[in-house]
Design an enzyme around this catalytic site. Structure first.
Site, PDB file in Angstrom:
ATOM      1  N   ASP A   8      11.827  -8.724  -8.693  1.00  0.00           N
ATOM      2  CA  ASP A   8      10.791  -7.742  -8.421  1.00  0.00           C
ATOM      3  C   ASP A   8      10.338  -8.001  -6.981  1.00  0.00           C
ATOM      4  OD1 ASP A   8       8.667  -5.828  -8.876  1.00  0.00           O
ATOM      5  OD2 ASP A   8       7.317  -7.530  -9.147  1.00  0.00           O
ATOM      6  N   ASP A  10       6.755  -6.766  -5.244  1.00  0.00           N
ATOM      7  CA  ASP A  10       5.323  -7.021  -5.075  1.00  0.00           C
ATOM      8  C   ASP A  10       4.868  -8.163  -5.970  1.00  0.00           C
ATOM      9  OD1 ASP A  10       4.377  -4.771  -3.266  1.00  0.00           O
ATOM     10  OD2 ASP A  10       5.397  -3.627  -4.824  1.00  0.00           O
TER      11      ASP A  10
END
Length: 221
Positions: A8, A10
């Site tokens: 991922d 953020d």
């Protein structure tokens, strides 16, 4: 056997979650709503349109402001990434180590492509990723697994042979729904959230990634 590691973005690669929370608070205020940074946690891991619509419903704002609210949030996040964003501890070392293995490396994010590309350029880390995919134009963003399934397909890997690395509950649900092994690296202050219990491995930060016996076992190293 794990063949592919999918990050991922953020809250995993870049310390952007506090920037997202402030941007949500500021942008919602411009359109007449009031939320706090603590409340802003509720939309962590969602796609930008889902974030905007979440707070429009919560604050009772005009539904027609959705696109403008999305742009206001995103513009502020990108500005803050460029001016004060930082890679999280252990990210660069983890990427450099993975690049010496035969594992494929990908990125699967709910963020729009222009934010993904801004982050990869700002920190010169695009060279580590074979592919990056966004949930921006998918029918459903995280916690739906589609963005992870798309990343696995682009990397020619069965989902069960992928290791996903997430910081949010919504992202973790998406990875597990895709039938991937999942590491969670919760944001400070969220470590004791019982919903992270579905993770296969929990790390305090990616500084632990290379030395973790659990990670080495999963990766067959």
């Amino acid at each position: 056997m794990i063949e592919t590691v999918i990050f991922d973005m953020d809250g995993v690669l870049v310390d952007s979650e506090p920037l997202w929370r402030r941007a949500k608070v500021n942008a919602v205020a411009k359109f007449g709503g009031t939320i706090t940074e603590q409340l802003a946690y509720q939309s962590t891991g969602l796609r930008i349109d889902e974030i905007a619509n979440y707070w429009i419903r919560y604050c009772g704002l005009d539904e027609n402001c959705s696109v403008d609210l999305q742009n206001a949030i995103l513009d502020e996040v990108i500005e803050q990434i460029n001016s004060k964003g930082e890679l999280l501890p252990g990210v660069l070392a983890s990427l450099e180590w993975l690049s010496t293995t035969n594992l494929k490396i990908g990125l699967a994010s709910s963020s729009p492509l222009r934010l993904i590309e801004a982050v990869l350029q700002a920190f010169d880390i695009g060279k580590f990723f074979e592919i990056y995919v966004s949930a921006e134009y998918l029918t459903h963003g995280k916690p739906h697994p589609q963005v992870y399934l798309d990343a696995a397909e682009k990397l020619a890997t069965e989902p069960r042979n992928c290791l996903a690395i997430e910081d949010s509950v919504n992202g973790l649900i998406a990875a597990k729904a895709a039938r991937m092994t999942a590491i969670c690296v919760p944001e400070p202050g969220q470590e004791n959230n019982p919903r992270f219990g579905i993770a296969d491995i929990k790390l305090a930060s990616l500084e632990q990634f290379i030395g973790s016996a659990q990670v080495k076992k999963v990766l067959g190293r």
